[in-house]
Design a protein around this motif. Structure first.
Motif, PDB file in Angstrom:
ATOM      1  N   GLN A  23      -0.754  72.057  62.939  1.00  0.00           N
ATOM      2  CA  GLN A  23       0.148  71.196  63.703  1.00  0.00           C
ATOM      3  C   GLN A  23       1.586  71.714  63.624  1.00  0.00           C
ATOM      4  O   GLN A  23       2.306  71.738  64.627  1.00  0.00           O
ATOM      5  CB  GLN A  23       0.075  69.765  63.159  1.00  0.00           C
ATOM      6  CG  GLN A  23      -1.284  69.093  63.352  1.00  0.00           C
ATOM      7  CD  GLN A  23      -1.331  67.709  62.717  1.00  0.00           C
ATOM      8  OE1 GLN A  23      -0.298  67.162  62.332  1.00  0.00           O
ATOM      9  NE2 GLN A  23      -2.530  67.158  62.612  1.00  0.00           N
ATOM     10  N   ILE A  24       1.986  72.140  62.400  1.00  0.00           N
ATOM     11  CA  ILE A  24       3.349  72.684  62.244  1.00  0.00           C
ATOM     12  C   ILE A  24       3.505  73.953  63.080  1.00  0.00           C
ATOM     13  O   ILE A  24       4.531  74.172  63.733  1.00  0.00           O
ATOM     14  CB  ILE A  24       3.629  72.959  60.758  1.00  0.00           C
ATOM     15  CG1 ILE A  24       3.625  71.651  59.967  1.00  0.00           C
ATOM     16  CG2 ILE A  24       4.961  73.674  60.579  1.00  0.00           C
ATOM     17  CD1 ILE A  24       3.718  71.841  58.470  1.00  0.00           C
ATOM     18  N   GLN A  25       2.441  74.791  63.081  1.00  0.00           N
ATOM     19  CA  GLN A  25       2.504  76.039  63.840  1.00  0.00           C
ATOM     20  C   GLN A  25       2.649  75.773  65.344  1.00  0.00           C
ATOM     21  O   GLN A  25       3.390  76.467  66.041  1.00  0.00           O
ATOM     22  CB  GLN A  25       1.251  76.863  63.565  1.00  0.00           C
ATOM     23  CG  GLN A  25       1.261  78.228  64.258  1.00  0.00           C
ATOM     24  CD  GLN A  25       0.140  79.116  63.749  1.00  0.00           C
ATOM     25  OE1 GLN A  25      -0.329  78.930  62.649  1.00  0.00           O
ATOM     26  NE2 GLN A  25      -0.261  80.066  64.542  1.00  0.00           N
ATOM     27  N   SER A  26       1.968  74.743  65.841  1.00  0.00           N
ATOM     28  CA  SER A  26       2.056  74.437  67.270  1.00  0.00           C
ATOM     29  C   SER A  26       3.451  73.955  67.658  1.00  0.00           C
ATOM     30  O   SER A  26       3.905  74.168  68.784  1.00  0.00           O
ATOM     31  CB  SER A  26       1.009  73.375  67.639  1.00  0.00           C
ATOM     32  OG  SER A  26       1.269  72.159  66.952  1.00  0.00           O
ATOM     33  N   ALA A  27       4.151  73.296  66.705  1.00  0.00           N
ATOM     34  CA  ALA A  27       5.523  72.850  66.996  1.00  0.00           C
ATOM     35  C   ALA A  27       6.527  73.964  66.785  1.00  0.00           C
ATOM     36  O   ALA A  27       7.604  73.981  67.399  1.00  0.00           O
ATOM     37  CB  ALA A  27       5.875  71.655  66.099  1.00  0.00           C
ATOM     38  N   TYR A  28       6.172  74.922  65.932  1.00  0.00           N
ATOM     39  CA  TYR A  28       7.091  75.999  65.540  1.00  0.00           C
ATOM     40  C   TYR A  28       7.354  76.954  66.712  1.00  0.00           C
ATOM     41  O   TYR A  28       8.488  77.360  66.957  1.00  0.00           O
ATOM     42  CB  TYR A  28       6.473  76.748  64.365  1.00  0.00           C
ATOM     43  CG  TYR A  28       7.306  77.866  63.780  1.00  0.00           C
ATOM     44  CD1 TYR A  28       8.335  77.603  62.894  1.00  0.00           C
ATOM     45  CD2 TYR A  28       7.037  79.198  64.099  1.00  0.00           C
ATOM     46  CE1 TYR A  28       9.062  78.624  62.324  1.00  0.00           C
ATOM     47  CE2 TYR A  28       7.772  80.223  63.538  1.00  0.00           C
ATOM     48  CZ  TYR A  28       8.782  79.933  62.648  1.00  0.00           C
ATOM     49  OH  TYR A  28       9.505  80.948  62.094  1.00  0.00           O
ATOM     50  N   GLY A  29       6.304  77.288  67.470  1.00  0.00           N
ATOM     51  CA  GLY A  29       6.445  78.261  68.557  1.00  0.00           C
ATOM     52  C   GLY A  29       7.448  77.851  69.622  1.00  0.00           C
ATOM     53  O   GLY A  29       8.384  78.608  69.940  1.00  0.00           O
ATOM     54  N   PRO A  30       7.290  76.632  70.201  1.00  0.00           N
ATOM     55  CA  PRO A  30       8.254  76.223  71.241  1.00  0.00           C
ATOM     56  C   PRO A  30       9.685  76.187  70.725  1.00  0.00           C
ATOM     57  O   PRO A  30      10.615  76.581  71.434  1.00  0.00           O
ATOM     58  CB  PRO A  30       7.754  74.825  71.628  1.00  0.00           C
ATOM     59  CG  PRO A  30       6.302  74.834  71.285  1.00  0.00           C
ATOM     60  CD  PRO A  30       6.184  75.683  70.081  1.00  0.00           C
ATOM     61  N   LYS A  31       9.897  75.695  69.502  1.00  0.00           N
ATOM     62  CA  LYS A  31      11.270  75.621  68.980  1.00  0.00           C
ATOM     63  C   LYS A  31      11.847  77.023  68.769  1.00  0.00           C
ATOM     64  O   LYS A  31      13.034  77.254  68.957  1.00  0.00           O
ATOM     65  CB  LYS A  31      11.275  74.831  67.670  1.00  0.00           C
ATOM     66  CG  LYS A  31      10.956  73.348  67.854  1.00  0.00           C
ATOM     67  CD  LYS A  31      11.035  72.597  66.538  1.00  0.00           C
ATOM     68  CE  LYS A  31      10.673  71.118  66.746  1.00  0.00           C
ATOM     69  NZ  LYS A  31      11.678  70.431  67.590  1.00  0.00           N
ATOM     70  N   LEU A  32      10.977  77.960  68.328  1.00  0.00           N
ATOM     71  CA  LEU A  32      11.448  79.332  68.137  1.00  0.00           C
ATOM     72  C   LEU A  32      11.882  79.943  69.462  1.00  0.00           C
ATOM     73  O   LEU A  32      12.939  80.576  69.559  1.00  0.00           O
ATOM     74  CB  LEU A  32      10.325  80.166  67.494  1.00  0.00           C
ATOM     75  CG  LEU A  32      10.716  81.550  66.988  1.00  0.00           C
ATOM     76  CD1 LEU A  32      11.540  81.422  65.714  1.00  0.00           C
ATOM     77  CD2 LEU A  32       9.469  82.378  66.706  1.00  0.00           C
ATOM     78  N   ARG A  33      11.075  79.732  70.510  1.00  0.00           N
ATOM     79  CA  ARG A  33      11.424  80.291  71.832  1.00  0.00           C
ATOM     80  C   ARG A  33      12.688  79.647  72.389  1.00  0.00           C
ATOM     81  O   ARG A  33      13.526  80.309  73.022  1.00  0.00           O
ATOM     82  CB  ARG A  33      10.246  80.122  72.781  1.00  0.00           C
ATOM     83  CG  ARG A  33       9.086  81.086  72.479  1.00  0.00           C
ATOM     84  CD  ARG A  33       8.014  81.046  73.554  1.00  0.00           C
ATOM     85  NE  ARG A  33       7.204  79.845  73.441  1.00  0.00           N
ATOM     86  CZ  ARG A  33       6.110  79.773  72.679  1.00  0.00           C
ATOM     87  NH1 ARG A  33       5.728  80.817  71.969  1.00  0.00           N
ATOM     88  NH2 ARG A  33       5.418  78.655  72.621  1.00  0.00           N
ATOM     89  N   ALA A  34      12.854  78.329  72.139  1.00  0.00           N
ATOM     90  CA  ALA A  34      14.063  77.645  72.603  1.00  0.00           C
ATOM     91  C   ALA A  34      15.303  78.222  71.925  1.00  0.00           C
ATOM     92  O   ALA A  34      16.342  78.427  72.566  1.00  0.00           O
ATOM     93  CB  ALA A  34      13.951  76.141  72.318  1.00  0.00           C
ATOM     94  N   PHE A  35      15.185  78.501  70.622  1.00  0.00           N
ATOM     95  CA  PHE A  35      16.321  79.074  69.906  1.00  0.00           C
ATOM     96  C   PHE A  35      16.653  80.465  70.447  1.00  0.00           C
ATOM     97  O   PHE A  35      17.823  80.830  70.575  1.00  0.00           O
ATOM     98  CB  PHE A  35      15.994  79.144  68.411  1.00  0.00           C
ATOM     99  CG  PHE A  35      17.162  79.612  67.572  1.00  0.00           C
ATOM    100  CD1 PHE A  35      18.106  78.712  67.109  1.00  0.00           C
ATOM    101  CD2 PHE A  35      17.330  80.954  67.263  1.00  0.00           C
ATOM    102  CE1 PHE A  35      19.173  79.143  66.345  1.00  0.00           C
ATOM    103  CE2 PHE A  35      18.392  81.387  66.506  1.00  0.00           C
ATOM    104  CZ  PHE A  35      19.333  80.472  66.039  1.00  0.00           C
ATOM    105  N   MET A  36      15.632  81.246  70.767  1.00  0.00           N
ATOM    106  CA  MET A  36      15.873  82.589  71.306  1.00  0.00           C
ATOM    107  C   MET A  36      16.608  82.521  72.644  1.00  0.00           C
ATOM    108  O   MET A  36      17.505  83.333  72.906  1.00  0.00           O
ATOM    109  CB  MET A  36      14.538  83.328  71.471  1.00  0.00           C
ATOM    110  CG  MET A  36      13.869  83.712  70.155  1.00  0.00           C
ATOM    111  SD  MET A  36      12.170  84.274  70.379  1.00  0.00           S
ATOM    112  CE  MET A  36      12.436  85.629  71.526  1.00  0.00           C
TER     113      MET A  36
END
Length: 812
Positions: free
Chosen positions: A772-785
């Protein structure tokens, strides 16, 4: 008394021999303490008449001192009484009374062994020897007196001169003799005078008459010949007859004390017969001595006893002995116990207990075979059966079943691990070393744990393997023995450096990833992340070392984890471990050696509270000498966090880490060696970790992550996360029309928090939560980029370096 005994008495040979007085004489392995050349002289003691004041006295005293120190006075001198013991001890020591309770109750001396006599007599060896000599003289005098009484009885009851002796050879035995004659005559006629009479396995090629004789002799069984002899009593019957011949009191003493697994007390037996405990002791001792003598003189029982001793060798399972001699398991009439148990209690040449037979005792057999096995063990205590079997004693048998061999050596202190005997495995890491030695190849920690058979956690096993110098990691979770000299697994950053060194300092990223992932179980994106972060740069798909950050600078005290500068001292944070407690040296990081101005090959002594403490750099890395005496001056205990404080003045002290349970800001200061308080000004923290005094909390986080200071990093992440939550609370003047806050530093803090939570979920096995954490981690990482303009490799490198753990969530 038999006619034969009477005849012997008439011939004047009735004087008791030394062995009559002391039955234990022929059970002592004299070759252990006497040279073979003395054996003939010593063996004469079995026939030599006993005499008071003889030179043999000193030899007997030496035997008692060497072999029979744990024998009681009752066992050594069965013909003497408690009063005899008390008189001899008083005379030897020149005293009027003995210590309580022996003067009031001399019978209590029956259970005193010869080693305890020294304590009673003040510890003087000469006095003890003198007491033993007196007791030997008294025992001899008692035996001589009994012998004179026997002579008088013989003279009063003469035996008839003419006694008819029956012919012991029945006529039927002539058939056996005739067959032997036939074979001998044929062998002689054929010129085979040196040949064994019954050496052939087949006899059908012999002349008919000779073949028939050979066949009859070859087929003879013991039972076929018994009918030719007088009735042969069984050992059980013969022992039963000997016991039955004893008086009621003596028989009870034998059954209830000597032969009993739980002997009754002398007092309780005395009450049954209305006599004193001393009288019961005397009767018991004399009955035992009489039985021992009668067994030696009985042709059948002496041969049976000798057969047992020879069959045992020095070790044999009881089941094997009974399989070879089934009659030993017959119950003795009147005793209700097997022959082997009765003979064992009466013969000190061997011991039979717990299903094993050993000579002279189980303890000595265990010690002998334990030493043999340990000599065959490898450096990790592993004994391989292929090497052990040929070394086992012949009586035990090298072809014995594996489980029987294991059963015996478990008695000797070994344990069975992965189907092998292992000695000296005191901990989980010892057993792990044995498992790897047995396997002969690297294993995962899970496989090692399974083969040890221990109920321990994988985490504790990995910690143990990682801290023990016998082991090395050859992959992320594969372990080997250092002695195998395999290529060690480094962390991902180290692997990248090793591969770059093999390719002249630079390599295309794709080739770098392929090289590392083909050899180790490492995720490709982890290699990309580390290759794109200091101390490496990834430019145009080519990885090389960054020029500004080299290995030497990483070893400086400012970039070394758990090393801090406070005032005029360098502090190194550690945890009290077993090495500290037992006084061993412990490893230091090169950064602290650099801070102390210590170069490779140099040593320096610091003055501590309890003495000198050395710091040396003579091995692969710096080391701290023993601090055991310094620990003794503090309240620190095993597992406590503490600082080694090196003052510029040349002194050293140990100091507990303060503020471990305080709120985050105070805890942060305690971790870097400062006085814990909750002030918001972090310039003192920055100075302690070697960062600019003006650095903000996020700069401190990045710097601490680069140092690898995990404890400090976690507290800083917690402070940033708390700050982010406060910022996210809506203000009173906020408008519903206000849009979302642009992604910035708070988003980076959130990524740090997600990464930390992901690692925690992985460590405790909550894999569903980790997903679950991994699924939330990806979108936030791309948003930060998108908002920061940072490429994936750089961002992952920053996060990996900050977290310093390979278990970062995967990103598609």
């Amino acid at each position: 008394m038999t006619a034969e005994t009477q005849a012997t008495a008439r011939e004047g040979d009735s004087s008791p021999t030394w062995i009559d007085v002391f039955p234990w004489v022929d059970a002592i392995p004299l070759r252990v303490w006497r040279g073979p050349e003395d054996d003939a002289a010593w063996s004469g003691i079995t026939k030599e008449p006993a005499a008071a004041g003889s030179t043999r006295n000193r030899e007997l005293v030496a035997v008692i001192g060497d072999f029979l120190q744990l024998w009681t006075l009752e066992e050594l001198f069965p013909s003497l009484t408690g009063e005899d013991f008390a008189d001899a001890l008083r005379e030897a020591a020149g005293i009027a009374t003995l210590p309580y309770p022996f003067d009031e109750d001399p019978g209590a001396l029956e259970n005193v062994d010869s080693s305890e006599v020294a304590n009673l007599l003040g510890g003087a060896v000469r006095t003890v020897d003198r007491a033993l000599e007196l007791l030997i003289d008294r025992a001899v005098s008692s035996a001589l007196s009994a012998g004179r009484e026997a002579e008088a009885q013989v003279e009063a009851n003469p035996a008839p001169d003419d006694v008819a002796v029956p012919d012991p050879t029945p006529a039927a035995i002539d058939d056996v003799v005739a067959d032997i004659r036939t074979l001998v005559e044929f062998q002689a006629a054929m010129g085979r005078n040196d040949g064994k009479v019954l050496a052939r396995d087949t006899f059908f090629d012999l002349p008919e008459g000779v073949a028939a004789a050979f066949g009859r002799l070859h087929a003879l069984r013991t039972i076929d010949l018994l009918s030719l002899l007088d009735a042969v009593p069984s050992p059980a019957e013969r022992l039963g007859e000997l016991v039955a011949a004893e008086s009621d009191m003596a028989r009870a003493a034998l059954i209830e004390r000597l032969f009993a697994d739980s002997p009754r007390t002398l007092d309780s037996l005395g009450e049954d017969f209305g006599v004193t405990r001393e009288r019961i002791r005397q009767v018991s001792a004399k009955a035992r001595a009489r039985l021992e003598r009668e067994i030696r003189e009985d042709a059948l029982l002496s041969e049976v006893n000798e057969g047992i001793a020879k069959a045992i060798g020095y070790l044999l399972p009881l089941a094997d002995l009974l399989r070879e001699y089934p009659a030993l398991d017959d119950l003795v009439p009147g005793l209700g116990m097997p022959v082997w148990r009765v003979l064992d209690r009466l013969d000190d040449r061997y011991e039979i207990e717990e299903g094993w037979c050993a000579a002279p005792s189980l303890a000595q057999a265990e010690a002998r075979l334990r030493s043999l096995a340990k000599d065959l063990a490898d450096a990790h205590g592993v004994v391989r059966l292929a090497g052990l079997r040929p070394a086992l004693p012949a009586s035990f048998g090298g072809d014995r079943a594996e489980d029987e061999i294991f059963d015996w050596f478990v008695r000797c202190g070994a344990e069975v691990i992965a189907g092998h005997l292992v000695f000296g495995a005191r901990s989980i890491v010892d057993r792990s070393a044995a498992v790897l030695s047995i396997e002969g190849a690297p294993l995962t920690s899970e496989a090692i744990l399974a083969k040890t058979g221990q109920d321990r956690s994988l985490r504790s096993l990995k910690n143990g393997l990682g801290s023990d110098q016998r082991f090395m990691r050859v992959d992320r979770d594969e372990w080997a023995l250092v002695e195998w000299d395999l290529e060690a697994y480094d962390n991902i950053r180290g692997l990248i450096g090793r591969v770059l060194d093999e390719h002249d300092g630079e390599l295309e990223l794709a080739d770098l990833v392929a090289s590392i992932c083909a050899k180790y179980s490492v995720a490709p994106n982890s290699v990309v992340a580390y290759a794109s972060a200091p101390p490496y740069v990834n430019e145009g798909g080519v990885v090389r070392r960054a020029g500004a950050v080299g290995p030497d600078s990483l070893k400086s005290p400012e970039r070394t984890k758990r090393v801090y500068r406070v005032g005029e001292a360098w502090l190194f944070r550690s945890v009290v471990n077993d090495d500290h407690v037992r006084g061993s040296g412990t490893a230091l990081l090169p950064g602290i050696a650099s801070a102390l101005g210590l170069a490779y090959g140099e040593s320096r002594d610091f003055d501590g509270v309890a003495g000198s403490v050395a710091v040396r750099w003579t091995g692969l890395q710096p080391s701290l000498g023993t601090v055991r005496r310094e620990l003794a001056t503090t309240d620190l205990r095993l597992g406590d966090d503490f600082f080694v404080v090196f003052h510029d003045s040349g002194t050293v002290e140990l100091r507990a880490v303060a503020g471990r349970d305080a709120e985050p800001l105070a805890r942060l200061r305690g971790l870097v060696g400062l006085e814990p308080h909750a002030g918001n000004d972090l310039s003192d923290v920055a100075a302690a970790v070697g960062c600019a005094a003006s650095a903000g909390i996020r700069e401190l986080l990045t710097w601490s992550s680069t140092r690898g200071d995990h404890d400090v990093t976690e507290v800083l992440e917690l402070l940033i996360a708390d700050s982010a939550r406060v910022d996210e609370e809506p203000s009173d003047d906020a408008s519903p029309a206000d849009g979302p806050t642009p992604v910035g530093d708070d988003a980076l803090g959130e990524l740090f928090a997600l990464q930390r939570d992901f690692r925690a979920a992985q460590r405790v096995g909550q894999f569903a939560l980790a997903e679950q954490i991994q699924s939330a981690y990806g979108p936030k990482l791309r948003a930060f980029m998108r908002t920061s303009g940072m490429d994936l490799g750089t961002l992952l490198g920053l996060l990996e370096t900050a977290g310093n753990a390979p278990e970062t969530p995967q990103v598609d």
